[in-house]
Design an enzyme around this catalytic site. Structure first.
Site, PDB file in Angstrom:
ATOM      1  N   HIS A 179     -52.827  12.286 -71.121  1.00 34.34           N
ATOM      2  CA  HIS A 179     -51.814  13.092 -71.798  1.00 34.34           C
ATOM      3  C   HIS A 179     -50.576  13.186 -70.901  1.00 34.34           C
ATOM      4  O   HIS A 179     -50.688  13.229 -69.666  1.00 34.34           O
ATOM      5  CB  HIS A 179     -52.345  14.493 -72.102  1.00 34.34           C
ATOM      6  CG  HIS A 179     -51.384  15.293 -72.929  1.00 34.34           C
ATOM      7  ND1 HIS A 179     -50.334  15.976 -72.365  1.00 34.34           N
ATOM      8  CD2 HIS A 179     -51.269  15.454 -74.264  1.00 34.34           C
ATOM      9  CE1 HIS A 179     -49.632  16.552 -73.336  1.00 34.34           C
ATOM     10  NE2 HIS A 179     -50.179  16.252 -74.493  1.00 34.34           N
ATOM     11  N   GLY A 197     -43.287  19.370 -77.103  1.00 37.26           N
ATOM     12  CA  GLY A 197     -42.960  20.765 -76.823  1.00 37.26           C
ATOM     13  C   GLY A 197     -41.476  21.051 -76.819  1.00 37.26           C
ATOM     14  O   GLY A 197     -41.047  22.114 -76.368  1.00 37.26           O
ATOM     15  N   LYS A 254     -53.813  22.946 -75.156  1.00 37.21           N
ATOM     16  CA  LYS A 254     -53.284  23.037 -73.781  1.00 37.21           C
ATOM     17  C   LYS A 254     -53.873  24.275 -73.084  1.00 37.21           C
ATOM     18  O   LYS A 254     -55.040  24.582 -73.288  1.00 37.21           O
ATOM     19  CB  LYS A 254     -51.755  23.027 -73.800  1.00 37.21           C
ATOM     20  CG  LYS A 254     -51.234  21.892 -74.693  1.00 37.21           C
ATOM     21  CD  LYS A 254     -49.781  21.619 -74.557  1.00 37.21           C
ATOM     22  CE  LYS A 254     -49.408  20.465 -75.488  1.00 37.21           C
ATOM     23  NZ  LYS A 254     -48.076  19.969 -75.261  1.00 37.21           N
ATOM     24  N   GLU A 285     -47.126   9.459 -77.929  1.00 36.47           N
ATOM     25  CA  GLU A 285     -46.443  10.740 -77.747  1.00 36.47           C
ATOM     26  C   GLU A 285     -45.225  10.537 -76.861  1.00 36.47           C
ATOM     27  O   GLU A 285     -45.347  10.563 -75.623  1.00 36.47           O
ATOM     28  CB  GLU A 285     -47.386  11.753 -77.091  1.00 36.47           C
ATOM     29  CG  GLU A 285     -48.615  12.067 -77.912  1.00 36.47           C
ATOM     30  CD  GLU A 285     -49.158  13.445 -77.565  1.00 36.47           C
ATOM     31  OE1 GLU A 285     -49.182  14.287 -78.468  1.00 36.47           O
ATOM     32  OE2 GLU A 285     -49.509  13.691 -76.413  1.00 36.47           O
ATOM     33  N   SER A 317     -44.040  17.572 -81.170  1.00 37.84           N
ATOM     34  CA  SER A 317     -43.384  18.504 -82.091  1.00 37.84           C
ATOM     35  C   SER A 317     -43.713  18.252 -83.563  1.00 37.84           C
ATOM     36  O   SER A 317     -42.853  18.394 -84.428  1.00 37.84           O
ATOM     37  CB  SER A 317     -41.869  18.508 -81.868  1.00 37.84           C
ATOM     38  OG  SER A 317     -41.578  18.935 -80.542  1.00 37.84           O
ATOM     39  N   ASN A 364     -54.221  20.107 -79.935  1.00 39.84           N
ATOM     40  CA  ASN A 364     -54.316  20.183 -78.470  1.00 39.84           C
ATOM     41  C   ASN A 364     -53.787  21.546 -78.054  1.00 39.84           C
ATOM     42  O   ASN A 364     -52.583  21.786 -78.073  1.00 39.84           O
ATOM     43  CB  ASN A 364     -53.486  19.045 -77.857  1.00 39.84           C
ATOM     44  CG  ASN A 364     -53.357  19.170 -76.349  1.00 39.84           C
ATOM     45  OD1 ASN A 364     -54.099  19.918 -75.713  1.00 39.84           O
ATOM     46  ND2 ASN A 364     -52.402  18.436 -75.776  1.00 39.84           N
ATOM     47  N   GLU A 423     -48.695  15.513 -70.028  1.00 39.23           N
ATOM     48  CA  GLU A 423     -48.679  16.595 -69.030  1.00 39.23           C
ATOM     49  C   GLU A 423     -49.603  16.285 -67.857  1.00 39.23           C
ATOM     50  O   GLU A 423     -49.334  16.674 -66.723  1.00 39.23           O
ATOM     51  CB  GLU A 423     -49.020  17.935 -69.706  1.00 39.23           C
ATOM     52  CG  GLU A 423     -47.824  18.433 -70.509  1.00 39.23           C
ATOM     53  CD  GLU A 423     -48.165  19.104 -71.820  1.00 39.23           C
ATOM     54  OE1 GLU A 423     -49.280  19.609 -71.987  1.00 39.23           O
ATOM     55  OE2 GLU A 423     -47.279  19.110 -72.714  1.00 39.23           O
TER      56      GLU A 423
HETATM   57  P1  PGA Z   1     -46.302  19.664 -79.211  1.00 42.64           P
HETATM   58  O1  PGA Z   1     -47.379  18.973 -78.226  1.00 42.64           O
HETATM   59  O2  PGA Z   1     -46.824  19.449 -80.625  1.00 42.64           O
HETATM   60  O3  PGA Z   1     -46.290  21.094 -78.827  1.00 42.64           O
HETATM   61  O4  PGA Z   1     -45.018  18.956 -79.000  1.00 42.64           O
HETATM   62  C1  PGA Z   1     -48.002  17.760 -78.548  1.00 42.64           C
HETATM   63  C2  PGA Z   1     -48.908  17.309 -77.439  1.00 42.64           C
HETATM   64  O5  PGA Z   1     -48.566  17.521 -76.265  1.00 42.64           O
HETATM   65  O6  PGA Z   1     -49.983  16.729 -77.666  1.00 42.64           O
END
Ligand code: PGA
Length: 250
Positions: free
Chosen positions: A94, A172, A11, A166, A211, A9, A96
């Site tokens: 997601h 992140g 983003k 998640e 992460s 992903n 976000e």
């Molecule tokens: P990250 O993001 O691996 O940077 O923690 C995962 C995601 O938001 O799908």
């Protein structure tokens, strides 16, 4: 048998030109992968990526979708537009989208239904915040999100849905769920699906996201109820992400 799915992903990263440079380096490295590999670039890179991924053995997905087929919805993108770019998958819900843009469970469900109707396989993202986990509400939050997203689908629709667990606190932040936490939540999700959606539970793929990096991918992906990973930051470097895909297969 559930085929392992490793998804990147991106983003809000990568222009079309940067996407092309990534793919030129990445595709040869994952050509013989036994895992299913999916990339989720931003909307503006989808068309370019879709052309380059044709016959490449790597699937394309979009990070979001709107539920209307067309019309006066400024800034929105429909399922058929995504399919026309070569998308097979789409993320819905997601964290976000939920926490930055305010997508609620009802909107997420409409997006998920529209994705299925439009020929896209949805990846429904669910997960609790740190306050919810500390408050002992993890299963309540997962239950609410799953119930809103999954209730009442036909077996054919259920067979096309992927779940990504998640935990919001792990996205992140560099803080990953422990293998015990990831397994516990994924098994809980599968059990919920078993109780409410029947046989779909056995074939349902539950991904872990938050992460995921090269050094923790192997232990997370070896868990019995984790069938893949949704990777953010660590999917942006072609060689690094290819190494993570290879670790997932091992
Ligand atoms: P990250 O993001 O691996 O940077 O923690 C995962 C995601 O938001 O799908």
């Amino acid at each position: 048998m559930r085929r392992c799915l490793v998804a990147g992903n991106w983003k809000m990263h990568s222009t079309p030109a940067e996407t092309e440079s990534f793919l030129v380096r990445f595709l040869p490295l994952v050509r013989s992968s036994s895992a299913e590999v999916v990339l989720f670039p931003p909307f503006t890179s989808l068309d370019r990526a879709g052309r380059l991924l044709r016959e490449a053995g790597v699937e394309l997905g979009a990070q979001d979708v709107y539920f209307e087929p067309q019309g006066a919805f400024t800034g929105a993108v429909s399922p058929s537009m995504l399919a026309a770019c070569g998308c097979h998958y789409v993320l819905v819900g997601h964290s976000e989208r939920r926490h930055v843009f305010g997508d609620g469970d009802a909107l997420v469900r409409r997006k998920l239904d529209a994705a299925i109707a439009g020929g896209l396989d949805p990846v429904l993202c669910v997960g609790e915040t740190i306050a919810e986990r500390r408050g002992g509400q993890t299963s309540l939050v997962l239950e609410t999100q799953l119930d809103a997203g999954l209730r009442g689908h036909s077996p054919e629709a259920m067979a096309r849905i992927v779940i990504a667990y998640e935990p919001v606190w792990a996205i992140g932040t560099g803080e990953t769920a422990t293998p015990e936490q990831a397994q516990e939540a994924s098994a809980w999700i599968r059990e919920w699906v078993r109780c409410h959606c029947g046989r779909a539970a056995e074939t349902l793929r539950v991904l872990y996201g938050g992460s995921v990096k090269l050094d923790n991918a192997r232990s997370l992906l070896a868990l019995p109820d984790v069938d893949g990973a949704l990777v953010g930051g660590a999917s942006l470097d072609p060689e690094g992400f290819a190494a993570l895909v290879a670790a997932a297969e091992a």
